[in-house]
Design an enzyme around this catalytic site. Structure first.
Site, PDB file in Angstrom:
ATOM      1  N   SER A   1       0.815  -1.209   0.000  1.00 15.76           N
ATOM      2  CA  SER A   1       0.000   0.000   0.000  1.00 15.76           C
ATOM      3  C   SER A   1       0.850   1.262   0.000  1.00 15.76           C
ATOM      4  O   SER A   1       0.345   2.356  -0.242  1.00 15.76           O
ATOM      5  CB  SER A   1      -0.939   0.011   1.215  1.00 15.76           C
ATOM      6  OG  SER A   1      -1.876  -1.035   1.140  1.00 15.76           O
TER       7      SER A   1
ATOM      8  N   GLY B   1      -2.693   3.710  -4.124  1.00 17.73           N
ATOM      9  CA  GLY B   1      -3.268   4.592  -5.139  1.00 17.73           C
ATOM     10  C   GLY B   1      -4.661   5.102  -4.844  1.00 17.73           C
ATOM     11  O   GLY B   1      -5.269   4.790  -3.819  1.00 17.73           O
TER      12      GLY B   1
ATOM     13  N   CYS C   1      -9.326  -2.324   3.324  1.00 15.19           N
ATOM     14  CA  CYS C   1      -8.615  -1.097   2.964  1.00 15.19           C
ATOM     15  C   CYS C   1      -9.048  -0.595   1.577  1.00 15.19           C
ATOM     16  O   CYS C   1     -10.166  -0.121   1.424  1.00 15.19           O
ATOM     17  CB  CYS C   1      -7.111  -1.314   3.055  1.00 15.19           C
ATOM     18  SG  CYS C   1      -6.175   0.225   3.180  1.00 15.19           S
ATOM     19  N   LEU C   2      -8.209  -0.718   0.541  1.00 17.02           N
ATOM     20  CA  LEU C   2      -8.632  -0.332  -0.805  1.00 17.02           C
ATOM     21  C   LEU C   2      -9.866  -1.125  -1.215  1.00 17.02           C
ATOM     22  O   LEU C   2     -10.765  -0.601  -1.892  1.00 17.02           O
ATOM     23  CB  LEU C   2      -7.497  -0.557  -1.805  1.00 17.02           C
ATOM     24  CG  LEU C   2      -7.795  -0.245  -3.279  1.00 17.02           C
ATOM     25  CD1 LEU C   2      -8.187   1.216  -3.462  1.00 17.02           C
ATOM     26  CD2 LEU C   2      -6.610  -0.595  -4.166  1.00 17.02           C
TER      27      LEU C   2
ATOM     28  N   ASN D   1      -3.578   2.033   7.171  1.00 22.74           N
ATOM     29  CA  ASN D   1      -2.672   2.584   6.172  1.00 22.74           C
ATOM     30  C   ASN D   1      -3.498   3.026   4.976  1.00 22.74           C
ATOM     31  O   ASN D   1      -3.719   2.264   4.042  1.00 22.74           O
ATOM     32  CB  ASN D   1      -1.643   1.527   5.748  1.00 22.74           C
ATOM     33  CG  ASN D   1      -0.870   1.950   4.511  1.00 22.74           C
ATOM     34  OD1 ASN D   1      -0.874   3.118   4.133  1.00 22.74           O
ATOM     35  ND2 ASN D   1      -0.222   1.009   3.863  1.00 22.74           N
TER      36      ASN D   1
ATOM     37  N   GLY E   1      -4.680   6.757   2.590  1.00 21.01           N
ATOM     38  CA  GLY E   1      -4.722   8.199   2.348  1.00 21.01           C
ATOM     39  C   GLY E   1      -6.020   8.622   1.698  1.00 21.01           C
ATOM     40  O   GLY E   1      -6.234   9.816   1.448  1.00 21.01           O
ATOM     41  N   TYR E   2      -6.882   7.646   1.388  1.00 19.94           N
ATOM     42  CA  TYR E   2      -8.204   7.912   0.803  1.00 19.94           C
ATOM     43  C   TYR E   2      -9.249   7.237   1.683  1.00 19.94           C
ATOM     44  O   TYR E   2      -8.946   6.302   2.431  1.00 19.94           O
ATOM     45  CB  TYR E   2      -8.291   7.371  -0.623  1.00 19.94           C
ATOM     46  CG  TYR E   2      -7.373   8.071  -1.596  1.00 19.94           C
ATOM     47  CD1 TYR E   2      -7.818   9.139  -2.374  1.00 19.94           C
ATOM     48  CD2 TYR E   2      -6.044   7.660  -1.743  1.00 19.94           C
ATOM     49  CE1 TYR E   2      -6.972   9.789  -3.256  1.00 19.94           C
ATOM     50  CE2 TYR E   2      -5.191   8.301  -2.620  1.00 19.94           C
ATOM     51  CZ  TYR E   2      -5.658   9.371  -3.369  1.00 19.94           C
ATOM     52  OH  TYR E   2      -4.816  10.006  -4.234  1.00 19.94           O
TER      53      TYR E   2
ATOM     54  N   HIS F   1      -6.812  -2.752   8.864  1.00 18.24           N
ATOM     55  CA  HIS F   1      -6.170  -4.023   8.487  1.00 18.24           C
ATOM     56  C   HIS F   1      -6.382  -5.043   9.607  1.00 18.24           C
ATOM     57  O   HIS F   1      -5.652  -5.034  10.610  1.00 18.24           O
ATOM     58  CB  HIS F   1      -4.674  -3.823   8.237  1.00 18.24           C
ATOM     59  CG  HIS F   1      -4.375  -3.078   6.984  1.00 18.24           C
ATOM     60  ND1 HIS F   1      -3.740  -3.644   5.902  1.00 18.24           N
ATOM     61  CD2 HIS F   1      -4.657  -1.801   6.616  1.00 18.24           C
ATOM     62  CE1 HIS F   1      -3.626  -2.743   4.931  1.00 18.24           C
ATOM     63  NE2 HIS F   1      -4.172  -1.619   5.355  1.00 18.24           N
TER      64      HIS F   1
ATOM     65  N   ASP G   1      -5.631  -8.090   9.770  1.00 16.47           N
ATOM     66  CA  ASP G   1      -4.554  -9.070   9.893  1.00 16.47           C
ATOM     67  C   ASP G   1      -3.579  -8.718  11.008  1.00 16.47           C
ATOM     68  O   ASP G   1      -2.764  -9.553  11.404  1.00 16.47           O
ATOM     69  CB  ASP G   1      -3.805  -9.197   8.567  1.00 16.47           C
ATOM     70  CG  ASP G   1      -3.465  -7.827   7.977  1.00 16.47           C
ATOM     71  OD1 ASP G   1      -4.394  -7.136   7.537  1.00 16.47           O
ATOM     72  OD2 ASP G   1      -2.281  -7.455   7.965  1.00 16.47           O
TER      73      ASP G   1
END
Length: 356
Positions: A45, A216, A241-242, A283, A285-286, A326, A328
């Site tokens: 990431s 991204g 996350c993403l 983790n 940023g979006y 996360h 995990d």
């Protein structure tokens, strides 16, 4: 050797490096984790980013061969106040300096990381260049060049055999620790590249699907949401996350770029179904834009305690949910490991359960 961090807002920080001169560019971000620098450096990431460690000392327990999230480092550069040259830990196989030199990762230490972090919190995470010559014309050229978040996500299908439930993973930049948690459930894991078609996944007839983390801007990945929309009609889905952001996009929500994001292992999250709170590893940023989430078909099930960021959603009428953190827990904390139980219970009982 004198080494500099040049930021796109004009700030210049002078430090030093014990490695040979190297120049790198990336988005400068910070992590508040006190430990886990190895997992951070190898987390996919973080592709395209220069990592500032806010904890004053890193590298003191060295680098081992077991805790990597990928086999090679993913960050573009490392910034710290003090980097240990002689680590002490029975698992250590090399120092952080030796690791950085092996993979040619530029490092800078000796700068005021507290001041730098305060600047990033004020101005947001911005472009930066690590260089031994701040006056080099190439520095400005690098600052003007868009950050690339291309990553080393799998290009082909990988199969990790197990005797349990069959899980299809769409790899946008997955961490090893997420795969390890699936394997701990004895899952039969099939990892597909991010450009997989819905039919390719249907062909293996999975019991459930995981949408992985990755780097991204999710808004640049709208070509992926059609596959998610098709698959959620037939299979249980968990996003991480993403994967959380993409599941949201697939169901009518929008995303936005956070000012400085959440990066570290001490982010408090509240479960809105049970009112329990957990410390989580994050983790990103979006995030999903709260006011864009269509309440008619999406419920927010987790939120960040401090800034109320959306930390998890459930798609109404579907066996599909996702979390922004996360679960995990690599390198920790372990509060959110129950999310994997939630996923496998959802598969076997065909419903999204509460944590009770």
């Amino acid at each position: 050797m004198k080494t500099y961090l040049v930021l796109s807002n004009g700030s210049i920080y002078q430090g030093y490096s014990k490695l040979k001169p190297a120049t790198t560019a990336g988005e400068v971000v910070f992590s508040t984790g006190m430990t886990g620098y190895q997992e951070t450096i190898t987390d996919p990431s973080y592709y395209g980013q220069i990592m500032v460690f806010t904890y004053p000392l890193i590298g003191n327990y060295g680098i081992n061969f077991e805790d990597n999230e990928k086999d090679t480092p993913c960050v573009s550069g490392i910034i710290a106040y003090d980097i240990a040259e002689h680590p002490s830990n029975y698992r250590s196989k090399m120092s952080l300096y030796q690791y950085a030199e092996k993979f040619n990762i530029p490092m800078i230490e000796g700068i005021d990381t507290r001041e730098l972090t305060k600047e990033l919190r004020h101005d947001g995470c911005i472009k930066g260049v690590i260089t031994d010559n701040p006056n080099d014309e190439a520095v400005q050229s690098l600052l003007n060049k868009p950050v690339s978040f291309a990553n080393h996500a799998t290009k082909e299908t990988t199969h990790i055999k197990g005797d349990g439930l069959k899980v299809a993973v769409i790899d946008y930049g997955i961490k090893n620790s997420i795969v390890s948690e699936l394997v701990n459930f004895d899952a039969d894991v099939h990892i597909f590249p991010s450009d997989v078609s819905a039919q390719e996944i249907k062909d293996i007839n999975p019991d459930g699907i995981v949408l992985s983390n990755g780097p991204g801007d999710p808004a640049n990945m709208v070509d992926k949401i059609g596959v998610i929309q098709e698959l959620q009609e037939e299979y249980p889905i968990m996003g991480i996350c993403l994967g959380n952001q993409l599941l949201g996009l697939a169901n009518g929500a929008k995303t936005f770029k956070m000012k400085f994001g959440h990066r570290g292992f001490n982010h408090a999250v509240k479960d809105l179904q049970t009112n329990k709170c957990y410390f989580t590893s994050q983790n990103h940023g979006y995030a999903l834009l709260p006011e864009s989430i269509p309440g008619s078909n999406v419920d927010v099930i987790f939120e960040e305690v401090n800034d109320h960021t959306v930390e998890g959603i459930k798609v109404k009428g579907h066996n599909a949910f996702s979390v922004q953190f996360h679960p995990d827990a690599s390198p920790g904390p372990h509060d959110a490991l129950f999310i994997f139980n939630k996923f496998f219970n959802m598969i076997t009982k065909k419903e999204v359960l509460t944590n009770e």
